[in-house]
Design a protein around this motif. Structure first.
Motif, PDB file in Angstrom:
ATOM      1  N   PRO A 199       3.558   4.735  -8.069  1.00  0.00           N
ATOM      2  CA  PRO A 199       4.544   3.897  -7.384  1.00  0.00           C
ATOM      3  C   PRO A 199       5.738   4.706  -6.872  1.00  0.00           C
ATOM      4  CG  PRO A 199       3.905   2.908  -9.456  1.00  0.00           C
ATOM      5  CD  PRO A 199       3.263   4.251  -9.428  1.00  0.00           C
ATOM      6  N   ALA A 200       6.273   4.278  -5.750  1.00  0.00           N
ATOM      7  CA  ALA A 200       7.394   4.972  -5.125  1.00  0.00           C
ATOM      8  C   ALA A 200       8.568   5.118  -6.084  1.00  0.00           C
ATOM      9  CB  ALA A 200       7.831   4.220  -3.866  1.00  0.00           C
ATOM     10  N   SER A 201       8.772   4.142  -6.959  1.00  0.00           N
ATOM     11  CA  SER A 201       9.921   4.179  -7.862  1.00  0.00           C
ATOM     12  C   SER A 201       9.917   5.429  -8.744  1.00  0.00           C
ATOM     13  CB  SER A 201       9.936   2.933  -8.739  1.00  0.00           C
ATOM     14  OG  SER A 201       8.743   2.890  -9.496  1.00  0.00           O
ATOM     15  N   GLY A 203       0.829  -1.214   0.000  1.00  0.00           N
ATOM     16  CA  GLY A 203       0.000   0.000   0.000  1.00  0.00           C
ATOM     17  C   GLY A 203       0.856   1.255   0.000  1.00  0.00           C
ATOM     18  N   ILE A 204       1.912   1.243   0.817  1.00  0.00           N
ATOM     19  CA  ILE A 204       2.770   2.425   0.885  1.00  0.00           C
ATOM     20  C   ILE A 204       3.489   2.625  -0.454  1.00  0.00           C
ATOM     21  CG2 ILE A 204       4.693   3.541   2.088  1.00  0.00           C
ATOM     22  CD1 ILE A 204       4.025   1.940   4.562  1.00  0.00           C
ATOM     23  N   TYR A 205       3.997   1.521  -1.010  1.00  0.00           N
ATOM     24  CA  TYR A 205       4.767   1.617  -2.247  1.00  0.00           C
ATOM     25  C   TYR A 205       3.937   2.209  -3.387  1.00  0.00           C
ATOM     26  CZ  TYR A 205       7.918   0.333  -6.030  1.00  0.00           C
ATOM     27  OH  TYR A 205       8.762   0.384  -7.111  1.00  0.00           O
ATOM     28  N   TYR A 206       2.701   1.737  -3.527  1.00  0.00           N
ATOM     29  CA  TYR A 206       1.876   2.173  -4.657  1.00  0.00           C
ATOM     30  C   TYR A 206       1.016   3.403  -4.337  1.00  0.00           C
ATOM     31  CZ  TYR A 206       3.288  -2.062  -7.074  1.00  0.00           C
ATOM     32  OH  TYR A 206       4.020  -3.034  -7.682  1.00  0.00           O
ATOM     33  N   GLY A 207       1.188   3.977  -3.145  1.00  0.00           N
ATOM     34  CA  GLY A 207       0.407   5.179  -2.804  1.00  0.00           C
ATOM     35  C   GLY A 207      -1.077   4.903  -2.682  1.00  0.00           C
TER      36      GLY A 207
END
Ligand code: HEM
Ligand code: FES
Lengths: 404, 165
Positions: free
Chosen positions: A343-345, A112-116
């Motif tokens: 995504p965080a990336s 969840g955090i990674y993909y906002g």
């Protein structure tokens, strides 16, 4: 009054009374899921299945478990483990599931955090999820009391003492929670009640809420793309299944979900049959003794990171840091000031923040398990400070993020 | 109408909360079983003995002549004197979160395994996280005996001067 006609089938009979076709559409066949997702979106279903395993194994344990300080230990370690046919199976399933469920929860959270997936209308999904995390933690802690071994007793002692809130000296509150000066019969029976009734009820209610919060915003996708679910579902229903960006929850998405669940269950039962040891602490195979603390006490692995945030500081500062760690995740949707739900990336500094937080929590977990001496104390202190600094920095890092 | 309904519901809610709160209180039988008498003439010097009071461990350490000779003012204030014997007597729970620290005779100090706290032979903290010295249980000296759970003048003095909670 509503008008009823003679039913043409059982389905029609039910349909007239309960609108089952409409319910089925809203909940399943016309609940639209984006196609652009990956196996990480199956973790919710894995969690639901694991909860079912906990419930079923718990019901069987409950038939022989005795919530009495004189007999609890033997009812678990002797009656259930040796006398009851397959009693060991329920206990291993229950113990392994209680541990693995946290692994999956952490994966689910970090996905969840990674993909906002906590932003732009999905705040309530995140908040209800965090409430589930809190109640699951309380459920695991109360369950850990039940075998009434040395770890049960001393974990009960240490955790209830946290409620004296350090310098505030609320010893009366601690005695009220325990119903005694130390953990004893009143304590065991009330935690038994919490573990088998009140908290499972709360969890089931919260799971319902969690699902409800998903229904309107729908799940996110791998690119954080804002999908027009009305338009895409029309396209799908009009026959352009390949061109549409969405698919049905049932049976399309379910069948993918269940494949992941299948692989998970193979892994799960491998643990249950061959590697269950990690879920049952050896120290807890000694009966509770209020006059002897085990040489090392540490919580189960899933609480280690927050325990390590408590440990390196003096009591009041430790408690403040610990309280901070407990609530801060809840506030994530409001601390992340960036307009992007991608995504965080692709989010520059946030990507560094994400990996730093993940690594920091792994370091905290490792240090929490090691004795608080020498270099480990120092690394633990640095990691605990880093955790706090990361969260304080989050609004500033994300404020300056450019709109993607 | 709404206000009347609210008032009735409010009274009911407060009443239920009071009942729920009270049901969680320690039972009278738990509170009553709170006294233990120790015979202080039987303890060997320099050896830590653990007694039990209200389910909690009680540390009793009869001080050696060397310990008595090197006591600082603050350590003297915590000293319990019965006849001509001096004792370190305290609730054997770490003041951090309640583990039982282990006594290491060679170092004349206590080490708490839970979060690494340390105390000296007089019960004072030498390494955090514990916030304060061992707590001293309420006691009353009766000849060579000591009653735990009862408040005697020596204990009252320690409490008033803030030596124990
Ligand atoms: C929400 C998920 C749950 C979690 C995380 C959980 C966690 C735990 C844990 C960690 C233990 C100690 C394990 C052990 O030492 O064997 C335990 C024991 C137990 N649980 Fe649960 N539990 C959950 C749900 C339930 C439910 C729904 C029931 C029954 C209605 C239940 C009934 C029991 C019983 C009777 C024991 C004591 C037997 C034993 O220690 O093996 N649990 N639970
Ligand atoms: S309980 Fe002794 S240091 Fe925490």
């Amino acid at each position: 009054m509503a008008h009823f006609t003679e039913a043409t089938s059982v389905k029609d009979w039910l349909n007239q009374r309960l609108a089952i076709e409409k319910v089925e559409k809203v909940m399943a066949s016309e609940y639209w899921i984006p196609k652009n997702i990956n196996f990480l979106w199956a973790m919710g279903m894995v969690l639901a299945i694991t909860f079912a395993l906990l419930l079923v194994s718990g019901i069987f344990l409950l038939m022989y478990y005795q919530p009495d300080v004189r007999t609890a230990f033997y009812s678990v370690n002797y009656t259930i483990m040796r006398d009851v046919d397959f009693g060991w199976l329920w206990r291993h399933v229950h113990g392994v599931a209680a541990s693995v469920v946290f692994l999956v929860i952490y994966i689910h959270m970090f996905t969840g955090i990674y993909y906002g997936s906590y932003k732009k209308g999905r705040e309530m999904i995140w908040i209800s999820g965090m409430l589930l995390f809190v109640t699951f933690s309380a459920e695991a802690f109360s369950g850990y009391m039940l075998p009434w071994g040395q770890m049960s007793y001393w974990a009960g002692m240490v955790i209830t003492n946290i409620f004296s809130l350090g310098g505030l000296h609320l010893d009366g509150l601690v005695e009220w929670i325990r119903g005694d000066y130390v953990p004893a019969q009143a304590f065991l029976t009330r935690f038994f009640m919490l573990h088998v009734l009140l908290l499972p009820l709360a969890i089931m209610g919260l799971i319902g809420l969690h699902f409800a919060t998903l229904r309107i915003p729908h799940v996110n996708n791998q690119d954080g793309e804002e999908i027009d679910f009305d338009a895409e579902s029309k396209k799908y229903l009009a026959g352009d299944k390949a061109g549409s960006k969405v698919m049905r929850f049932a049976n399309d998405f379910m069948s993918k979900d269940l494949m992941v669940v299948g692989f998970y269950l193979i892994f799960f039962f491998y643990l249950v049959f061959f590697q269950y040891g990690f879920a049952l602490d050896p120290v807890n195979f000694d009966p509770a003794d209020g006059l002897k603390t085990p040489a090392h006490i540490y919580p189960e692995w899933y609480f280690l990171w927050s325990y390590e945030i408590l440990r390196p500081f003096s009591v009041n500062i430790g408690l403040i840091a610990f309280g901070f760690a407990q609530v801060i995740f809840m506030l994530l949707p409001f601390l992340d000031r960036s307009p992007n739900a991608i995504p965080a990336s692709r989010r520059g500094a946030f990507s560094v923040w994400f990996w730093a937080l993940l690594i920091d929590m792994i370091v905290l977990t490792a240090m929490g398990k090691l004795p608080p001496e020498g270099i480990f104390s120092t690394i633990g202190l640095v990691a605990a400070l880093a955790f706090i600094v990361l969260w304080i920095a989050l609004p500033f890092i994300t404020m300056n993020e450019k709109k993607a | 109408m709404g206000k009347a309904f609210g008032a009735v519901a409010g009274v009911g809610a407060v009443g239920s909360l009071v009942a729920m709160k009270k049901s969680w209180d320690p039972l009278p039988s738990v509170k009553a079983a709170g006294f233990t008498t120790l015979d202080m003439s039987i303890y060997p010097e320099g050896e830590l003995i653990t007694e039990k009071w209200r389910g909690k461990p009680i540390f009793v350490l009869k001080k050696t002549a060397a310990m008595i000779a090197k006591q600082t003012e603050s350590q003297k204030a915590r000293d319990i004197v019965v006849g001509d014997a001096h004792f370190m007597l305290a609730i054997g729970l770490c003041t951090h979160l309640g583990c039982i620290p282990a006594y290491i005779p060679a170092e004349e100090s206590f080490l708490c395994a839970c979060h690494g706290g340390q105390f000296n032979w007089a019960g004072e903290v030498t390494k955090v996280p514990p916030p304060r010295a061992f707590d001293i249980p309420p006691f009353k000296i009766e000849g060579t005996k000591l009653v735990l759970g009862e408040v005697g003048p020596e204990y009252q003095k320690m409490k008033d001067s803030g030596i124990t909670l």
